[in-house]
Enzyme design. Sequence first.
Site, PDB file in Angstrom:
ATOM      1  N   SER A  52      19.587   3.768  12.324  1.00  0.00           N
ATOM      2  CA  SER A  52      18.355   4.356  12.976  1.00  0.00           C
ATOM      3  C   SER A  52      17.508   5.295  11.726  1.00  0.00           C
ATOM      4  CB  SER A  52      17.935   4.185  14.013  1.00  0.00           C
ATOM      5  OG  SER A  52      18.678   5.045  14.923  1.00  0.00           O
ATOM      6  N   HIS A 107      18.116  -2.263  15.068  1.00  0.00           N
ATOM      7  CA  HIS A 107      17.174  -2.251  13.724  1.00  0.00           C
ATOM      8  C   HIS A 107      17.598  -3.644  12.446  1.00  0.00           C
ATOM      9  CE1 HIS A 107      14.699   1.457  14.902  1.00  0.00           C
ATOM     10  NE2 HIS A 107      16.161   1.621  15.523  1.00  0.00           N
ATOM     11  N   LYS A 133      11.649  -4.835  19.109  1.00  0.00           N
ATOM     12  CA  LYS A 133      11.235  -3.521  17.776  1.00  0.00           C
ATOM     13  C   LYS A 133      10.704  -5.170  17.163  1.00  0.00           C
ATOM     14  CE  LYS A 133      14.616   0.508  17.886  1.00  0.00           C
ATOM     15  NZ  LYS A 133      14.398   0.626  19.407  1.00  0.00           N
TER      16      LYS A 133
END
Length: 396
Positions: free
Chosen positions: A186, A214, A244
């Site tokens: 990340s 991610h 996310k």
Amino acid sequence: MTSKVLDTFLNENITDLKKRGLYNEIDSVQGANGAMITIDGKKSINLSSNNYLGLTTDDRLKKVAKDAIDSYGVGAGAVRTINGTLDIHIDLEKKLAAFKGTEAAISYQSGFNCNMAAISAVMDKNDAILSDELNHASIIDGCRLSKAKIIRVNHSDMDDLRQKAKEAVESGQYNKVMVITDGVFSMDGDVAKLPEIVDIAEEFDLITYVDDAHGSGVLGKGAGTVKHFGLQDKVDMQMGTLSKAIGVIGGYVAGKENLIDWLKVRSRPFLFSTAVSPADAISSTKAIELLMESTDLNEKLWKNSNYLKEGLKELGFDIGNSETPITPVIIGDEKETQKFSKRLYEEGVYAKAIVFPTVPRGTGRVRNMPTAEHTKGMLDEAIASYEKIGKEMGFI
């Protein structure tokens, strides 16, 4: 009377953090966290959100969330193992399994919760975990909670991984050995070497665990890092977040049916914490359906990501070795990094400074997160601000 010792400890350490540029000031956003945000009445281009696909403000998700509140109420009402499992939680988990290409899935209240829950439910004091040195804090905490022997592996160093796996297995000290890695790291945006990791895991019969927080919605045309490499049948545990690219809140682990059955009876956050709200569950399911039906948002994300990267590289900024939309501009010194971020904000660009302990000392960076929602005009404005401030501060 409150503790003087505590007050002294807190005041001295907060002051020290501020002096060294390590104190994180928390900003309050007024309104939605979209491509543009408002802080203290000031509108800015938002380059700090994990909302990769812009789904947080998608009208289709908002509609099903509102409908869910009318039908189910605002909360699940209980933990999953009593009567907090609603039919929409089951629908979500079925959709997650189909999305990730696994037999089953289990959902949790957050991605952080997932790693705390799943690692400690499978690994114990008689086991060992091979963990990449740049793994997320939730992985580190999950490993610690398991009480397994943690063996730190040099970042994406396959020779080091193979050697340490060999030593751990051949020592005969451990019942089980797991290798655990982020799918996408990340802070730097690089991708784990999953094909090589899987080869080593098969050689030494390691349990494989990939944190794809991610990567889901980003790689593999949206299905994630494991799907990107075609390794759905080779990775034991796929962890992901719904907060996310999916745009909502929550987390999940996907894998074989027996793994998911075990997590339902042994992972403590599932057993002892109330389930995610009906609105969260149903809007997450809707988001995943959209990603399975179309790659349009994913393609727009990558188009914007590549455009921003090229613009910053052409100006002469150090953006590291990112292979994903995560785009760090590496400054180095913590105070200079904080100053750079503040100047960007003054110019109408919100891009947060990331410093120690999130990244190693001396590697402070402004992390940029372009999304599918940004327009070319917004990105051009951001690049122009970077150029102005970079020259002003002597970085380009």
